[in-house]
Write a protein that holds these residues in place. Sequence first.
Motif, mmCIF file in Angstrom:
data_model
loop_
_atom_site.group_PDB
_atom_site.id
_atom_site.type_symbol
_atom_site.label_atom_id
_atom_site.label_comp_id
_atom_site.label_asym_id
_atom_site.label_seq_id
_atom_site.Cartn_x
_atom_site.Cartn_y
_atom_site.Cartn_z
ATOM 1 N N ALA A 376 0.817 -1.218 0.000
ATOM 2 C CA ALA A 376 0.000 0.000 0.000
ATOM 3 C C ALA A 376 0.850 1.268 0.000
ATOM 4 O O ALA A 376 0.557 2.221 -0.748
ATOM 5 N N GLU A 377 1.892 1.279 0.803
ATOM 6 C CA GLU A 377 2.740 2.478 0.889
ATOM 7 C C GLU A 377 3.425 2.763 -0.442
ATOM 8 O O GLU A 377 3.507 3.915 -0.880
ATOM 9 N N ALA A 380 0.797 3.970 -2.979
ATOM 10 C CA ALA A 380 0.430 5.369 -2.733
ATOM 11 C C ALA A 380 1.479 6.320 -3.283
ATOM 12 O O ALA A 380 1.156 7.418 -3.751
ATOM 13 N N GLN A 381 2.734 5.894 -3.252
ATOM 14 C CA GLN A 381 3.826 6.755 -3.695
ATOM 15 C C GLN A 381 3.987 6.761 -5.210
ATOM 16 O O GLN A 381 4.268 7.811 -5.808
ATOM 17 N N ASN A 384 -0.326 6.559 -8.199
ATOM 18 C CA ASN A 384 -1.456 7.473 -8.054
ATOM 19 C C ASN A 384 -2.246 7.530 -9.369
ATOM 20 O O ASN A 384 -1.906 6.864 -10.351
#
Length: 467
Positions: A376-377, A380-381, A384
Amino acid sequence: MTVRTRFAPSPTGLLHIGGVRTALFSWAYARKQQGVFVLRIEDTDLERSTPESVKAIMDGMHWVGLDYDEGPFYQMQRMDRYKVVIQDMLAAGTAYYCYSSKEELDQMRAEAEARGEKPRYDRTWRPERGKTLPPVPEGVQPVVRFRNPIDGVVAWDDAVKGRIEIGNVELDDLIIARPDGTPTYNFCVVVDDWDMGITHVIRGDDHVNNTPRQINILAALGAPLPVYGHLPMILNANGQKMSKRRDAVSVVDYSEQGILPEALLNYLARLGWGHGDEEFFTMTQFVEWFDLKNVSPSPSRFDRDKMLWINQQHMKAADNQRLAELTAPFLTKLGYDSTQGPALAEVIGLLKERVTNLVDLAAQATYFYRHDAAPAELAAQHLNEEARARLARFHKALADTAWDAPTLSAAIKTFVAAEGVKMPLVGMPLRAALCGTTQTPSVDLVLALLGKDEVLKRLSHTLQTAA
């Protein structure tokens, strides 16, 4: 004279790296001198010796590739020979029966300690001219003791430590056979080295105290003395003796950590021995260069980082197919099937210079064999809405692209230019979507290895999941 060396482990546990280094130096010296390397299993400690430990020693020797010319010989299969020699020594007067009880020996020890002396047997039962021995007690099974010289010194020129002298006054009349008739370690070793024609005894320096006793027994038997060379201890990074509780000490540990056997031998060879500034070398080179004169008498410290660097050099030099065969079990352990994807040897060729061991190599290879979504991290980075839209356009551009690394490289550059962005804004999202990580080799090489169908499928899956 044909040089004959031996490695003689006790099967009371796994094969220790200190033992492997002893075996390595003994093996190398025999090979350098066109001699014979003997494997002997010293299994007279019946309480601690196990078949499992014997197997562990044999498997360990096989894993590191130290081939022996004779053996394995087992001391327990040589009991009749030891008993014959003991009887010969009793007849010659170089050994004698001792009937002292445990209580009497304990008393001798306590009295010596009270006087501030080294505890030792008082030679009550040692025959001497004009001496009357005590009456033989009924029902007592005696031990057999070696009649150690009382005067003079035992001296030898150690091939590693130099001249060593120990006074006979420091030595006891050691027991060479127990009450049940079974011989003891120091006696069995002497008879074995004699019978097997061992010319050079290369072993750890924890045996230095045994050497004068063994020399005296050999002299009493009229047997030739081998050259002794005592190797210094291997310490851990803190300068302490390596222990099973704190350190990886068995060859099994290093096999499970993904260390190549030739790398472990290369590193152990450098612990206490050197050839100029050479750090990375093959065993063929080691044998060519090896000489006991270049072994340091001082302890060495085990440096894991240095070992991993040497392992990395051997991985870089290793055949990719062999590395693939060694890496596959680690992938299986992680839950990945290396047959379901690109040829593992090709993947290895792409990744092997980025890691220091097979465990990490397997971990780096996982994304070639299963598509795991980006964490997830990371998503997200790098994944997008704008990045996904760009990946969708790239997906379409790939549909008509020929599938080889040079063509893919050109296609990526063309796409980046058309998008008017810098390479990381395409490469990082692409890696995250396809591999679940941004830490990969050149993306064109990764795409080429994954294959067109797999790349398009993974991109579609990522875009659909994100939608």
